[in-house]
Design a protein around this motif. Sequence first.
Motif, PDB file in Angstrom:
ATOM      1  N   LEU A 151       0.835  -1.200   0.000  1.00 15.35           N
ATOM      2  CA  LEU A 151       0.000   0.000   0.000  1.00 15.35           C
ATOM      3  C   LEU A 151       0.871   1.252   0.000  1.00 15.35           C
ATOM      4  CD1 LEU A 151      -2.780   1.351   0.199  1.00 15.35           C
ATOM      5  CD2 LEU A 151      -2.592   1.167   2.697  1.00 15.35           C
ATOM      6  N   THR A 152       1.909   1.270   0.840  1.00 16.29           N
ATOM      7  CA  THR A 152       2.811   2.415   0.902  1.00 16.29           C
ATOM      8  C   THR A 152       3.538   2.612  -0.419  1.00 16.29           C
ATOM      9  OG1 THR A 152       3.154   1.970   3.261  1.00 16.29           O
ATOM     10  CG2 THR A 152       4.702   3.455   2.187  1.00 16.29           C
ATOM     11  N   LEU A 153       4.066   1.520  -0.976  1.00  9.66           N
ATOM     12  CA  LEU A 153       4.808   1.606  -2.232  1.00  9.66           C
ATOM     13  C   LEU A 153       3.910   2.073  -3.373  1.00  9.66           C
ATOM     14  CD1 LEU A 153       7.364   1.055  -3.915  1.00  9.66           C
ATOM     15  CD2 LEU A 153       6.561  -1.306  -4.190  1.00  9.66           C
ATOM     16  N   SER A 154       2.727   1.501  -3.483  1.00 13.31           N
ATOM     17  CA  SER A 154       1.819   1.850  -4.577  1.00 13.31           C
ATOM     18  C   SER A 154       1.403   3.313  -4.507  1.00 13.31           C
ATOM     19  CB  SER A 154       0.568   0.960  -4.523  1.00 13.31           C
ATOM     20  OG  SER A 154       0.912  -0.393  -4.691  1.00 13.31           O
ATOM     21  N   CYS A 155       1.034   3.739  -3.313  1.00 18.54           N
ATOM     22  CA  CYS A 155       0.606   5.129  -3.141  1.00 18.54           C
ATOM     23  C   CYS A 155       1.761   6.097  -3.382  1.00 18.54           C
ATOM     24  CB  CYS A 155       0.028   5.313  -1.735  1.00 18.54           C
ATOM     25  SG  CYS A 155      -0.908   6.834  -1.525  1.00 18.54           S
ATOM     26  N   LEU A 156       2.960   5.696  -2.997  1.00 19.24           N
ATOM     27  CA  LEU A 156       4.126   6.550  -3.185  1.00 19.24           C
ATOM     28  C   LEU A 156       4.475   6.682  -4.669  1.00 19.24           C
ATOM     29  CD1 LEU A 156       6.038   8.138  -1.353  1.00 19.24           C
ATOM     30  CD2 LEU A 156       7.605   6.185  -1.421  1.00 19.24           C
ATOM     31  N   ILE A 157       4.411   5.582  -5.411  1.00 21.45           N
ATOM     32  CA  ILE A 157       4.671   5.638  -6.850  1.00 21.45           C
ATOM     33  C   ILE A 157       3.658   6.557  -7.519  1.00 21.45           C
ATOM     34  CG2 ILE A 157       4.638   4.310  -8.993  1.00 21.45           C
ATOM     35  CD1 ILE A 157       5.707   1.929  -7.429  1.00 21.45           C
ATOM     36  N   MET A 158       2.384   6.373  -7.189  1.00 17.73           N
ATOM     37  CA  MET A 158       1.333   7.199  -7.772  1.00 17.73           C
ATOM     38  C   MET A 158       1.550   8.682  -7.463  1.00 17.73           C
ATOM     39  SD  MET A 158      -2.767   7.195  -6.914  1.00 17.73           S
ATOM     40  CE  MET A 158      -2.491   7.975  -5.302  1.00 17.73           C
ATOM     41  N   SER A 159       1.891   8.987  -6.212  1.00 18.06           N
ATOM     42  CA  SER A 159       2.002  10.376  -5.772  1.00 18.06           C
ATOM     43  C   SER A 159       3.238  11.064  -6.362  1.00 18.06           C
ATOM     44  CB  SER A 159       2.054  10.426  -4.248  1.00 18.06           C
ATOM     45  OG  SER A 159       0.950   9.763  -3.679  1.00 18.06           O
ATOM     46  N   ILE A 160       4.384  10.375  -6.334  1.00 15.96           N
ATOM     47  CA  ILE A 160       5.614  10.975  -6.854  1.00 15.96           C
ATOM     48  C   ILE A 160       5.513  11.182  -8.366  1.00 15.96           C
ATOM     49  CG2 ILE A 160       8.071  10.601  -7.230  1.00 15.96           C
ATOM     50  CD1 ILE A 160       8.218   9.271  -4.526  1.00 15.96           C
ATOM     51  N   ALA A 161       4.950  10.198  -9.067  1.00 16.09           N
ATOM     52  CA  ALA A 161       4.769  10.346 -10.517  1.00 16.09           C
ATOM     53  C   ALA A 161       3.828  11.502 -10.821  1.00 16.09           C
ATOM     54  CB  ALA A 161       4.217   9.044 -11.104  1.00 16.09           C
ATOM     55  N   SER A 162       2.808  11.662  -9.980  1.00 15.97           N
ATOM     56  CA  SER A 162       1.872  12.780 -10.163  1.00 15.97           C
ATOM     57  C   SER A 162       2.573  14.121  -9.951  1.00 15.97           C
ATOM     58  CB  SER A 162       0.703  12.641  -9.188  1.00 15.97           C
ATOM     59  OG  SER A 162      -0.176  13.733  -9.280  1.00 15.97           O
ATOM     60  N   GLY A 182      -0.544   5.680 -12.926  1.00 12.42           N
ATOM     61  CA  GLY A 182      -1.558   4.629 -12.985  1.00 12.42           C
ATOM     62  C   GLY A 182      -1.012   3.280 -12.576  1.00 12.42           C
ATOM     63  N   PHE A 183       0.231   3.010 -12.933  1.00 13.37           N
ATOM     64  CA  PHE A 183       0.871   1.747 -12.541  1.00 13.37           C
ATOM     65  C   PHE A 183       0.891   1.615 -11.019  1.00 13.37           C
ATOM     66  CE2 PHE A 183       4.526  -0.800 -11.339  1.00 13.37           C
ATOM     67  CZ  PHE A 183       4.405  -1.910 -12.166  1.00 13.37           C
ATOM     68  N   GLY A 184       1.259   2.680 -10.329  1.00  9.96           N
ATOM     69  CA  GLY A 184       1.273   2.625  -8.877  1.00  9.96           C
ATOM     70  C   GLY A 184      -0.115   2.554  -8.282  1.00  9.96           C
ATOM     71  N   ARG A 185      -1.042   3.265  -8.875  1.00  8.55           N
ATOM     72  CA  ARG A 185      -2.409   3.313  -8.364  1.00  8.55           C
ATOM     73  C   ARG A 185      -3.112   1.960  -8.414  1.00  8.55           C
ATOM     74  NH1 ARG A 185      -7.672   2.437 -11.017  1.00  8.55           N
ATOM     75  NH2 ARG A 185      -9.157   3.311  -9.548  1.00  8.55           N
ATOM     76  N   ALA A 186      -2.675   1.080  -9.295  1.00  8.97           N
ATOM     77  CA  ALA A 186      -3.397  -0.161  -9.570  1.00  8.97           C
ATOM     78  C   ALA A 186      -3.655  -1.011  -8.333  1.00  8.97           C
ATOM     79  CB  ALA A 186      -2.627  -0.986 -10.606  1.00  8.97           C
ATOM     80  N   ALA A 187      -2.714  -1.053  -7.402  1.00 10.53           N
ATOM     81  CA  ALA A 187      -2.829  -1.961  -6.260  1.00 10.53           C
ATOM     82  C   ALA A 187      -3.457  -1.307  -5.035  1.00 10.53           C
ATOM     83  CB  ALA A 187      -1.443  -2.506  -5.896  1.00 10.53           C
ATOM     84  N   THR A 244       0.976  16.400  -3.203  1.00  8.41           N
ATOM     85  CA  THR A 244       1.721  16.698  -1.975  1.00  8.41           C
ATOM     86  C   THR A 244       1.068  16.085  -0.736  1.00  8.41           C
ATOM     87  OG1 THR A 244       2.533  18.756  -2.959  1.00  8.41           O
ATOM     88  CG2 THR A 244       2.737  18.512  -0.571  1.00  8.41           C
ATOM     89  N   PRO A 245      -0.245  16.277  -0.505  1.00  7.29           N
ATOM     90  CA  PRO A 245      -0.873  15.602   0.640  1.00  7.29           C
ATOM     91  C   PRO A 245      -0.788  14.087   0.543  1.00  7.29           C
ATOM     92  CG  PRO A 245      -2.294  17.335  -0.203  1.00  7.29           C
ATOM     93  CD  PRO A 245      -1.199  17.152  -1.206  1.00  7.29           C
ATOM     94  N   SER A 246      -0.821  13.563  -0.674  1.00  7.05           N
ATOM     95  CA  SER A 246      -0.745  12.116  -0.854  1.00  7.05           C
ATOM     96  C   SER A 246       0.622  11.575  -0.434  1.00  7.05           C
ATOM     97  CB  SER A 246      -1.026  11.765  -2.316  1.00  7.05           C
ATOM     98  OG  SER A 246      -1.065  10.375  -2.509  1.00  7.05           O
ATOM     99  N   ILE A 247       1.681  12.326  -0.719  1.00  4.81           N
ATOM    100  CA  ILE A 247       3.020  11.907  -0.291  1.00  4.81           C
ATOM    101  C   ILE A 247       3.125  11.928   1.235  1.00  4.81           C
ATOM    102  CG2 ILE A 247       5.466  12.551  -0.318  1.00  4.81           C
ATOM    103  CD1 ILE A 247       5.057  13.529  -3.187  1.00  4.81           C
ATOM    104  N   LEU A 248       2.578  12.981   1.844  1.00  2.65           N
ATOM    105  CA  LEU A 248       2.564  13.047   3.311  1.00  2.65           C
ATOM    106  C   LEU A 248       1.753  11.906   3.903  1.00  2.65           C
ATOM    107  CD1 LEU A 248       2.059  16.906   3.800  1.00  2.65           C
ATOM    108  CD2 LEU A 248       4.182  15.585   3.996  1.00  2.65           C
ATOM    109  N   TYR A 249       0.689  11.532   3.225  1.00  2.22           N
ATOM    110  CA  TYR A 249      -0.117  10.389   3.666  1.00  2.22           C
ATOM    111  C   TYR A 249       0.707   9.100   3.660  1.00  2.22           C
ATOM    112  CZ  TYR A 249      -3.349   6.467   3.245  1.00  2.22           C
ATOM    113  OH  TYR A 249      -3.979   5.253   3.401  1.00  2.22           O
ATOM    114  N   CYS A 250       1.535   8.916   2.651  1.00  2.00           N
ATOM    115  CA  CYS A 250       2.390   7.719   2.583  1.00  2.00           C
ATOM    116  C   CYS A 250       3.312   7.631   3.799  1.00  2.00           C
ATOM    117  CB  CYS A 250       3.215   7.725   1.294  1.00  2.00           C
ATOM    118  SG  CYS A 250       2.236   7.591  -0.215  1.00  2.00           S
ATOM    119  N   VAL A 251       3.818   8.780   4.238  1.00  2.00           N
ATOM    120  CA  VAL A 251       4.676   8.809   5.424  1.00  2.00           C
ATOM    121  C   VAL A 251       3.879   8.374   6.654  1.00  2.00           C
ATOM    122  CG1 VAL A 251       6.085  10.283   6.913  1.00  2.00           C
ATOM    123  CG2 VAL A 251       6.114  10.615   4.430  1.00  2.00           C
ATOM    124  N   LEU A 252       2.649   8.851   6.770  1.00  2.00           N
ATOM    125  CA  LEU A 252       1.805   8.465   7.899  1.00  2.00           C
ATOM    126  C   LEU A 252       1.511   6.968   7.891  1.00  2.00           C
ATOM    127  CD1 LEU A 252      -0.801  11.385   8.083  1.00  2.00           C
ATOM    128  CD2 LEU A 252       1.122  10.941   9.613  1.00  2.00           C
TER     129      LEU A 252
END
Length: 506
Positions: A151-162, A182-187, A244-252
Amino acid sequence: MADSSPLLPPFLLAEPENSAVDEPQASLDSVVERVIGDFGWTQLVQSTLVLLSRFFDAQQTFISVYADSEPAWHCINNGMCNSSANICDLSKSSWAWNGHTYKTIISDWDLECASSFIKGLPASSFFLGCLLGGFVLGTLADTSLGRKNLLTLSCLIMSIASLMTIFSTNVWIYSAFRFLSGFGRAAIGATALVLATEKVGSKWRGQMGTIAGVSFALGLLSLPGIAYINRNFSWRTIYVWTSTPSILYCVLVHLLVLESPRWLFLQGRKEAAMAILKRLGPTSLNLCLPYISLEKEAPKTNLYSPIKILLVRKWALQRLLIVMLTGFGIGIVYYSMPLAVGNLGFNIYLSVAFNALAEIPSYIIFSFIVSKWSRKGSLLAFTTLGGICSIMCIMNWKEVVLIGLELVSYFSACTAFIMLMIYTLELFPTCVRNGASSMVRQAPVFGAVFSPILISAGRSNKVLSYGVFGLVILCSSVFVFCLPETRGVALSDTMDEQEEKEQLAM
């Protein structure tokens, strides 16, 4: 040989006075259920934090409604310009965009006369990434990475690519970043739901699905607000506000979210699983918990093993193809309706907000009909309603009527998708159920790949968008008539058991 030592600390193993000396070993599921069967504050916080990922998922899924839209324009030389003319037939010096030129990618990169393929490429690339990511990342949650890390990896890929999207200098680089996002968002969707449900008791698992759906709808609802606040700024600003909030969410998530104790048990990490159970369970546990034999748990499989089984049995393959075809049609409407609202001429901010609000009632309606309506009948009813309303959107009626039809079509697609997933779970036995469900989940995404191109073509002729959407969902759902009814039918565990039950029912 599995370790037969107790998997829970001594204070959780208080033996009752009249207990038998040789207490039989229990399954992992029954033990975990006894510890976390009740819903406490820790579970509420954990589930909410995990399912918040769907909020950011929705933002990135539909952000192209604003970033990729075609802005309004006006004539600056009335002698050479007609506002009702095709913009591509006019001289560049005779018209101008309303507002600044970098409002969307269309005006920023002069794509107003590009082909429908080019205009729809970024959004299609996002869904292509989702499709590939679903197959590549789909099994990692059950094997090496686990639920939390994936979950952390997928959300991080999606957020950083965004976030990296803002550095795009042309539509090709932009599309590449959208593909990676989209690749990161898939999971995210499936992993978040599994992680949330595995940390609550069985009677609360249905509520986790509802919370996930509401979180997704709220994410979609937030998008028009963000776009409206930044309507006088570049399309890049919207990506900054959402990523940006999505990246902070990944940290949480990395710091606060607990891994699934069930997954840890099956990986042999007993001490970590015990520590999490202590945090999830009541503060004053006084339970007599049996020993757990990991050898008695189901063997680990991956997504591709059950698919091989499905391809061998003719009846199973036929069912899989039908539900995937139906999912393809539903996906066309489900993803296209919010993405195409700009083609109706209605306020683009209000229309997306209305779509988000229309998704929430679909979960409420579904909770009422799931135990009363037949699976086949309700699926056919909602796909038919969605298809007819979509086709009616091609008419030259008042905008308020068209947006009403669009909302009914979107609501019907939402409800049909939920029903399709329940129907899929009941159509296949346990040994292939997860694999079949994973395949069916990819079908709507595959349909979404074609949606942006059709939407772009429909800006000049709504038949090419709303007309095609309606025809596809109507035609794809016809084959549902070939499927058996499953409401109230006991689930099977093996392929042979499923075949025996159906032979006896004939």
